[in-house]
Design a protein around this motif. Structure first.
Motif, PDB file in Angstrom:
ATOM      1  N   ASP A  55      45.498  36.922  41.198  1.00  0.00           N
ATOM      2  CA  ASP A  55      46.626  36.039  40.887  1.00  0.00           C
ATOM      3  C   ASP A  55      46.289  34.608  41.313  1.00  0.00           C
ATOM      4  OD1 ASP A  55      48.268  38.110  39.910  1.00  0.00           O
ATOM      5  OD2 ASP A  55      48.907  38.643  41.929  1.00  0.00           O
ATOM      6  N   ALA A  56      45.644  34.510  42.471  1.00  0.00           N
ATOM      7  CA  ALA A  56      45.289  33.179  42.984  1.00  0.00           C
ATOM      8  C   ALA A  56      44.365  32.454  42.014  1.00  0.00           C
ATOM      9  CB  ALA A  56      44.624  33.297  44.352  1.00  0.00           C
ATOM     10  N   LEU A  57      43.420  33.199  41.459  1.00  0.00           N
ATOM     11  CA  LEU A  57      42.498  32.609  40.488  1.00  0.00           C
ATOM     12  C   LEU A  57      43.262  32.154  39.248  1.00  0.00           C
ATOM     13  CD1 LEU A  57      39.695  32.051  39.291  1.00  0.00           C
ATOM     14  CD2 LEU A  57      39.615  34.440  38.577  1.00  0.00           C
ATOM     15  N   GLU A  58      44.140  33.013  38.761  1.00  0.00           N
ATOM     16  CA  GLU A  58      44.915  32.699  37.571  1.00  0.00           C
ATOM     17  C   GLU A  58      45.789  31.468  37.826  1.00  0.00           C
ATOM     18  OE1 GLU A  58      46.597  36.291  36.153  1.00  0.00           O
ATOM     19  OE2 GLU A  58      46.819  35.531  34.113  1.00  0.00           O
ATOM     20  N   ALA A  60      45.174  29.166  40.071  1.00  0.00           N
ATOM     21  CA  ALA A  60      44.312  27.990  40.208  1.00  0.00           C
ATOM     22  C   ALA A  60      43.960  27.419  38.840  1.00  0.00           C
ATOM     23  CB  ALA A  60      43.047  28.362  40.979  1.00  0.00           C
ATOM     24  N   LEU A  61      43.726  28.317  37.861  1.00  0.00           N
ATOM     25  CA  LEU A  61      43.414  27.855  36.500  1.00  0.00           C
ATOM     26  C   LEU A  61      44.613  27.109  35.919  1.00  0.00           C
ATOM     27  CD1 LEU A  61      41.633  31.099  35.131  1.00  0.00           C
ATOM     28  CD2 LEU A  61      40.529  28.979  35.851  1.00  0.00           C
ATOM     29  N   GLN A  70      41.879  20.606  41.256  1.00  0.00           N
ATOM     30  CA  GLN A  70      40.918  21.710  41.335  1.00  0.00           C
ATOM     31  C   GLN A  70      41.005  22.372  42.702  1.00  0.00           C
ATOM     32  OE1 GLN A  70      39.324  22.557  38.660  1.00  0.00           O
ATOM     33  NE2 GLN A  70      39.872  20.733  37.488  1.00  0.00           N
ATOM     34  N   LEU A  71      41.376  23.631  42.724  1.00  0.00           N
ATOM     35  CA  LEU A  71      41.348  24.375  43.984  1.00  0.00           C
ATOM     36  C   LEU A  71      39.969  24.990  44.111  1.00  0.00           C
ATOM     37  CD1 LEU A  71      44.854  25.900  43.527  1.00  0.00           C
ATOM     38  CD2 LEU A  71      44.214  24.384  45.398  1.00  0.00           C
TER      39      LEU A  71
ATOM     40  N   PRO B 177      42.943  34.779  49.637  1.00  0.00           N
ATOM     41  CA  PRO B 177      43.402  34.256  48.344  1.00  0.00           C
ATOM     42  C   PRO B 177      42.289  33.556  47.573  1.00  0.00           C
ATOM     43  CG  PRO B 177      44.944  33.651  50.089  1.00  0.00           C
ATOM     44  CD  PRO B 177      43.780  34.326  50.753  1.00  0.00           C
ATOM     45  N   MET B 180      38.399  34.930  44.744  1.00  0.00           N
ATOM     46  CA  MET B 180      38.029  34.869  43.319  1.00  0.00           C
ATOM     47  C   MET B 180      37.633  33.458  42.891  1.00  0.00           C
ATOM     48  SD  MET B 180      38.154  37.923  42.559  1.00  0.00           S
ATOM     49  CE  MET B 180      38.819  39.357  43.379  1.00  0.00           C
ATOM     50  N   LEU B 181      38.123  32.471  43.632  1.00  0.00           N
ATOM     51  CA  LEU B 181      37.673  31.104  43.338  1.00  0.00           C
ATOM     52  C   LEU B 181      36.185  31.002  43.646  1.00  0.00           C
ATOM     53  CD1 LEU B 181      40.603  28.987  44.874  1.00  0.00           C
ATOM     54  CD2 LEU B 181      40.205  29.550  42.481  1.00  0.00           C
ATOM     55  N   ARG B 184      34.270  32.505  40.875  1.00  0.00           N
ATOM     56  CA  ARG B 184      34.182  31.595  39.734  1.00  0.00           C
ATOM     57  C   ARG B 184      33.117  30.530  39.966  1.00  0.00           C
ATOM     58  NH1 ARG B 184      38.627  27.270  37.690  1.00  0.00           N
ATOM     59  NH2 ARG B 184      38.697  26.940  39.922  1.00  0.00           N
ATOM     60  N   GLU B 185      33.073  29.998  41.173  1.00  0.00           N
ATOM     61  CA  GLU B 185      32.097  28.947  41.467  1.00  0.00           C
ATOM     62  C   GLU B 185      30.665  29.483  41.380  1.00  0.00           C
ATOM     63  OE1 GLU B 185      33.758  27.737  45.195  1.00  0.00           O
ATOM     64  OE2 GLU B 185      35.591  27.104  44.174  1.00  0.00           O
ATOM     65  N   LYS B 205      45.686  46.766  41.619  1.00  0.00           N
ATOM     66  CA  LYS B 205      46.396  47.163  40.412  1.00  0.00           C
ATOM     67  C   LYS B 205      45.587  48.291  39.792  1.00  0.00           C
ATOM     68  CE  LYS B 205      48.342  42.641  39.523  1.00  0.00           C
ATOM     69  NZ  LYS B 205      47.702  41.314  39.619  1.00  0.00           N
ATOM     70  N   LEU B 228      39.552  36.964  32.710  1.00  0.00           N
ATOM     71  CA  LEU B 228      40.059  35.654  33.113  1.00  0.00           C
ATOM     72  C   LEU B 228      38.974  34.594  33.084  1.00  0.00           C
ATOM     73  CD1 LEU B 228      42.362  36.109  36.233  1.00  0.00           C
ATOM     74  CD2 LEU B 228      42.816  34.699  34.221  1.00  0.00           C
ATOM     75  N   ARG B 262      48.170  36.730  28.323  1.00  0.00           N
ATOM     76  CA  ARG B 262      48.317  37.704  29.399  1.00  0.00           C
ATOM     77  C   ARG B 262      48.552  39.133  28.892  1.00  0.00           C
ATOM     78  NH1 ARG B 262      49.064  36.973  35.003  1.00  0.00           N
ATOM     79  NH2 ARG B 262      49.798  38.905  35.892  1.00  0.00           N
ATOM     80  N   ARG B 265      45.503  40.473  27.368  1.00  0.00           N
ATOM     81  CA  ARG B 265      44.509  40.692  28.414  1.00  0.00           C
ATOM     82  C   ARG B 265      44.765  42.012  29.132  1.00  0.00           C
ATOM     83  NH1 ARG B 265      44.282  35.560  30.591  1.00  0.00           N
ATOM     84  NH2 ARG B 265      45.779  36.064  32.187  1.00  0.00           N
TER      85      ARG B 265
END
Lengths: 98, 304
Positions: A55-58, A60-61, A70-71, B177, B180-181, B184-185, B205, B228, B262, B265
């Protein structure tokens, strides 16, 4: 009987940006809650709203798209930033480009 | 809660003790001595973990399509112990005495060469360490691994103990939290990110999908993440075939998923989990003794 004691309410009132952000959170994550019902100081992750890291990624987008902020994971204050609606909104306020 | 305790109590935690013991023995006497010791060690773990043994039996009954015998269960425990022994060698890159057959490395290299970050979905099947040994050797880019926090701490302690500080740094602990950032990086830099996509915890989930003849809960997270980020996904398996013999497979799974809305997805995610379960089932049929989930995988309550 406690209805007269509304003096505790003001700090919980959401600021306009907090409300905008609450709406963004609800729409981006398809949550079934009223944006206005998200308490600004309540935790967003784990307990509270119960969001997870995906959810945090979503989120952040969506925040990047809407506010141009930008987070990033290498920000050491992330724990603080992601703590609540209020802290996240404050971070956005400071760095927003749109 | 009870199930969670018992699940983490034996092979997983026991394996740390076993690891220390084997680390000491093998550093003194070498791989052969460690290998011989696997027999009494396996027998000990088999005898001392009735609940895990029952879970393994349930799994083997399904995978073998016939009632599992004690020797089948022993074989699985032995394979597990073998992969733990081998970790001590593989983690430090000492692969010289190993026979490692690799399939699909070209496809992985093509993804790397294209500069596209790639997700690697593994499972608690065989050895993740051998995968890493192969991926590291053939890869000019970093491989990070996403792990649940408790496992991340254990793994970090393990790598630190062996002097693999780079490995320790390449662990992305879940439960924060910004986990996942970070994924992505890594992908944005064209790197690889590995994760185990079979085991669902209480916080995940879940999607219920057919697996070895019955519905099993599997985590939706890895598939959601891929959708995502629009990242290509490859499956990765490091199968234990025998003493110091592994077969490593990289298989294209998703080329580059579209970033649909969503609702789309979520439907696509359910389909993707089901496809993953199918592929995993085929691996379990082909290599039944490589399955290292020591709890009732099909139980919908009492997740680890």
């Amino acid at each position: 009987m406690a209805s007269g004691h509304s003096t505790a309410l003001p700090p919980q009132d959401a600021l306009p940006l907090e409300l905008d952000l609450a709406r963004l959170i609800v729409s981006a994550l398809s949550l079934e809650v009223e944006p206005a019902s998200i308490a600004p100081e309540a935790p967003l992750f784990g307990e509270g709203l119960g969001l997870d890291s995906i959810d945090a990624l979503e989120l952040a987008l969506a925040i990047s798209k809407t506010f141009g902020v930008q987070l990033r994971s290498d920000d050491e204050r992330n724990h603080q930033i992601f703590a609540s609606l209020r802290s996240l909104a404050a971070h956005i306020e400071k760095h927003r480009t749109r | 809660m009870q199930a969670r305790m018992s699940w983490s109590a034996a092979p997983e935690r026991g394996s740390t003790t076993m690891l220390r013991l084997m680390l000491w023995i093998t550093s003194m006497l070498g791989w052969q001595a460690g290998h011989l010791l696997l027999y009494p060690i396996t027998a000990y773990f088999l005898a001392s973990s009735p609940r895990q043994r029952a879970a393994v039996r349930t799994y083997l009954d399904r995978a073998l399509r016939q009632p599992a015998r004690l020797r089948d269960i022993f074989r699985l425990y032995f394979a597990f112990a073998s992969t733990i022994l081998d970790r001590l060698w593989l983690v430090t890159g000492r692969t010289r005495d190993y026979r490692i057959e690799v399939h699909g490395l070209d496809a992985l290299r093509a993804n790397i060469a294209a500069g596209r970050g790639c997700l690697l979905f593994g499972a608690h099947l065989g050895s993740f360490e051998v995968l890493r040994a192969v991926a590291d050797a053939g890869s000019p880019v970093a491989l990070s691994v996403l792990m649940h926090e408790a496992n991340a701490m254990r793994a970090k302690a393990f790598f630190d103990a062996l002097g693999g500080t780079e490995r320790a740094a390449a662990i992305i602990p879940l439960g924060r939290p910004d986990a996942m950032l970070r994924v992505r990086e890594c992908l944005d830099r064209g790197e690889l990110v590995g994760l185990l996509a079979d085991r669902a915890t209480r916080h995940d989930k879940l999607v219920h999908v057919p697996f070895l003849g019955a519905e099993a809960p599997m985590p939706a997270g890895p598939h959601l993440l891929a959708a995502l980020l629009g990242a290509p996904v490859m499956l990765a398996f490091g199968v234990w075939r025998g003493p110091r013999h592994y077969e490593v497979r990289f298989e294209p799974f998703v080329e580059a998923p579209g970033q649909e809305g969503r609702a789309e997805r979520e439907a696509a995610t359910a389909a993707s989990v089901a496809r993953y379960a199918q592929r995993l089932e085929a691996m379990c049929r082909a290599y039944p003794y490589n399955w290292f989930n020591f709890y009732d995988f099909w139980a919908t309550e009492q997740r680890p």
